[in-house]
Design an enzyme around this catalytic site. Structure first.
Site, PDB file in Angstrom:
ATOM      1  N   HIS A  14      -0.586  45.164  40.619  1.00  0.00           N
ATOM      2  CA  HIS A  14      -1.214  44.129  41.683  1.00  0.00           C
ATOM      3  C   HIS A  14      -0.567  42.975  41.388  1.00  0.00           C
ATOM      4  CE1 HIS A  14      -3.740  47.988  42.372  1.00  0.00           C
ATOM      5  NE2 HIS A  14      -2.742  47.464  43.531  1.00  0.00           N
ATOM      6  N   MET A  58      -4.451  43.770  32.237  1.00  0.00           N
ATOM      7  CA  MET A  58      -2.624  43.839  31.635  1.00  0.00           C
ATOM      8  C   MET A  58      -2.646  42.162  31.650  1.00  0.00           C
ATOM      9  SD  MET A  58      -2.029  46.474  30.926  1.00  0.00           S
ATOM     10  CE  MET A  58      -0.704  46.031  30.605  1.00  0.00           C
ATOM     11  N   GLU A  59      -2.669  41.155  32.578  1.00  0.00           N
ATOM     12  CA  GLU A  59      -2.758  40.271  32.528  1.00  0.00           C
ATOM     13  C   GLU A  59      -3.005  39.538  31.386  1.00  0.00           C
ATOM     14  OE1 GLU A  59      -2.387  41.080  36.453  1.00  0.00           O
ATOM     15  OE2 GLU A  59      -3.637  41.497  35.070  1.00  0.00           O
ATOM     16  N   ASP A 115      10.317  35.167  17.855  1.00  0.00           N
ATOM     17  CA  ASP A 115      11.488  34.741  18.408  1.00  0.00           C
ATOM     18  C   ASP A 115      11.644  32.903  17.185  1.00  0.00           C
ATOM     19  OD1 ASP A 115      14.351  34.054  19.440  1.00  0.00           O
ATOM     20  OD2 ASP A 115      13.041  32.144  20.600  1.00  0.00           O
TER      21      ASP A 115
END
Length: 167
Positions: free
Chosen positions: A77, A111-112, A126
């Site tokens: 969501h 999840m965030e 990276d």
């Protein structure tokens, strides 16, 4: 027995309906670790490169990722994130990442927080891959969450395992 919430009775994938759930304050904390070769880690400690400090870039990337989680995880969501932060700490064998996300919403921010930690770790990779392509992103997990119907969760502390390298 708990069941998977993203499936209906016929086994089809669905988005969880949170319409009737009350909005409450919810917080989640996640962890990740980037294991880095000693020479590369020494260079990162001194680095203030043209893209900025790799750790500061990773911190900002994690915060942005927390805010965009629903764009990455298909059934997640979209949440009004009221706070997100990422901390990076240099350790003996790599970089420890801790993320935190907070919202007032009808569903949690686990999840965030996890996405923030994962993207911060990927950003470290990276930024430092020219120094060490063998970096490992490990130990991505939920540390704790508060709020919501299921109540608080705190990951149990792990006992030291024989042969496991400490960070």
């Amino acid at each position: 027995m708990p069941k998977l919430t993203h499936y209906n009775d016929r086994g089809a994938v669905k988005m969880v309906d949170v319409t009737a759930k009350p909005s409450t304050e919810r917080t989640a904390v996640a962890h990740a670790f980037v294991r880095i070769a000693p020479a590369a880690l020494r260079a990162i400690r001194r680095l203030r490169g043209p893209k900025g400090s790799p750790l500061e870039v990773a911190r900002i990337a994690g915060i942005v990722a927390a805010k965009r989680t629903s764009e990455l995880i298909p059934l997640c969501h979209p949440l009004p994130i009221t706070h997100a932060d990422v901390e990076t700490r240099l350790r003996k064998t790599g970089i420890e990442i801790t993320s935190r996300a907070t919202t007032t919403a009808p569903t949690g921010v686990e999840m965030e927080a996890l996405t923030a930690a994962a993207v911060a770790a990927l950003t470290v990779y990276d930024m430092a891959k020219a120094l060490d392509r063998g970096m490992e992103i490990t130990e991505l997990y939920l540390v704790e969450k508060r709020g919501g119907k299921s109540g608080p969760y705190r990951r149990p502390k792990k006992k030291a395992q024989p042969g496991r390298r400490k960070s």
